[in-house]
Design a protein around this motif. Sequence first.
Motif, mmCIF file in Angstrom:
data_model
loop_
_atom_site.group_PDB
_atom_site.id
_atom_site.type_symbol
_atom_site.label_atom_id
_atom_site.label_comp_id
_atom_site.label_asym_id
_atom_site.label_seq_id
_atom_site.Cartn_x
_atom_site.Cartn_y
_atom_site.Cartn_z
ATOM 1 N N ILE A 182 0.751 -1.188 0.088
ATOM 2 C CA ILE A 182 -0.070 0.086 0.124
ATOM 3 C C ILE A 182 0.591 1.299 0.136
ATOM 4 O O ILE A 182 0.165 2.368 0.096
ATOM 5 C CB ILE A 182 -0.956 0.106 1.242
ATOM 6 C CG1 ILE A 182 -0.028 0.025 2.415
ATOM 7 C CG2 ILE A 182 -1.992 -1.157 1.008
ATOM 8 C CD1 ILE A 182 -1.270 0.178 3.537
ATOM 9 N N GLY A 238 -5.185 0.568 5.126
ATOM 10 C CA GLY A 238 -4.797 1.320 3.852
ATOM 11 C C GLY A 238 -3.802 2.275 4.369
ATOM 12 O O GLY A 238 -3.087 2.362 5.470
ATOM 13 N N TYR A 239 -3.330 3.186 3.210
ATOM 14 C CA TYR A 239 -2.307 4.187 3.450
ATOM 15 C C TYR A 239 -2.770 5.382 4.084
ATOM 16 O O TYR A 239 -3.267 6.368 3.222
ATOM 17 C CB TYR A 239 -1.461 4.241 2.401
ATOM 18 C CG TYR A 239 -0.370 5.143 2.294
ATOM 19 C CD1 TYR A 239 0.861 4.727 2.992
ATOM 20 C CD2 TYR A 239 -0.130 6.384 1.826
ATOM 21 C CE1 TYR A 239 2.068 5.446 3.131
ATOM 22 C CE2 TYR A 239 0.719 7.423 1.825
ATOM 23 C CZ TYR A 239 1.997 6.651 2.386
ATOM 24 O OH TYR A 239 3.224 7.584 2.550
#
Length: 361
Positions: free
Chosen positions: A144, A319-320
């Motif tokens: 990610i 997630g990032y």
Amino acid sequence: SPDANDRWMSGIAINQNGDIGLMYNISGTTGGNVYPSVRYTGRYRTDPLGQMTMAETSIVAGAASNTSNRYGDYGSLNVDPADGLSFYGTAQYNPTGGWSTRMFKFSFPPLTTPDVKVSPKVFLSGPYDIATGLMSDALRSAGILPATEPYTGLGYVFTGLPGAGGTLGSGVLSVTGNNAIVDWVIVELRNSSSPSTVLASCAALLQRDGDVVALDGTSPVSLTTPSAAYFVAVRHRNHLGVMTGAALALSSTTTTIDLTSAATSTYGTEARSMVGSVMAMWTGDVTFNRQLGYTGVGNDRDPILVRVGSTTPNSTVAGYYTEDTNMDGTVIYVGSGNDRDAILVNVGSTTPNNIRSEQIP
């Protein structure tokens, strides 16, 4: 000022390199009759202050005197948005038969400046593991990490060269072990007499062992600027940035700066956190506003709750995200491994209303 000719109706602009273009009308009798004409000059960002160092250059020469009682309604100079470097302008001049308007474009030759090379070393307290002495590369291993720098999207404006952008070298994110990439960072060079002034900055990569490297994943960070003394700062998207306590003499020979060592002085007070036996950057600045807050307006705790869902605080989101203060690839508000508690610890567990500010001016 170079001679007795008159110069007026100027237009000025500064490009993305910090170079300045200056155009103007000119007329007079020095060197023969100079009818109302258009010329330009300018300076590079690195030139001595207060000087236009470019040779005065003609854009268009006039051929007759002005007979009107007004002049220069349409003068302007702007940076070409297509490249951010060259200058577009328009101005009046006097050909035979009355004044006219000329549109023009000019640019400066690229400035050939030796690169300054630096090799900073920093730890991010969020992903740092005392047991291994390394940071986690969970974002990379989860696939990610973005292929392009995230800081422009956060509102950061890069300065000078290489500035924003750049392409990751082939296979950089495939490297494992101590040299695996943890995340993107920013490296800044700041004025030795005015440390709040950024002279050059660029995106770089942080390895698990703390080494900050260029986008090829191995080389020192190189910035196009003359050899001189600079403050060196490293910033991160959810950690408070850190800067050297003094300006360092930099050149094309790589200078190593170990900001993980307590022996290396840093600017300000409590600029770093002690994690085990090393110094690390404070985690928790999820709003990228250069301070940590657990309560109050603009705090860093609430965005974590919003990210997971205000009505479902037990949820997690992968997630990032800047809200991921420990950088394990998942945003968690409550429970084991949550991203909220680190903010409280860093502002002071017994003083939750405190604010911890980044020590870079």
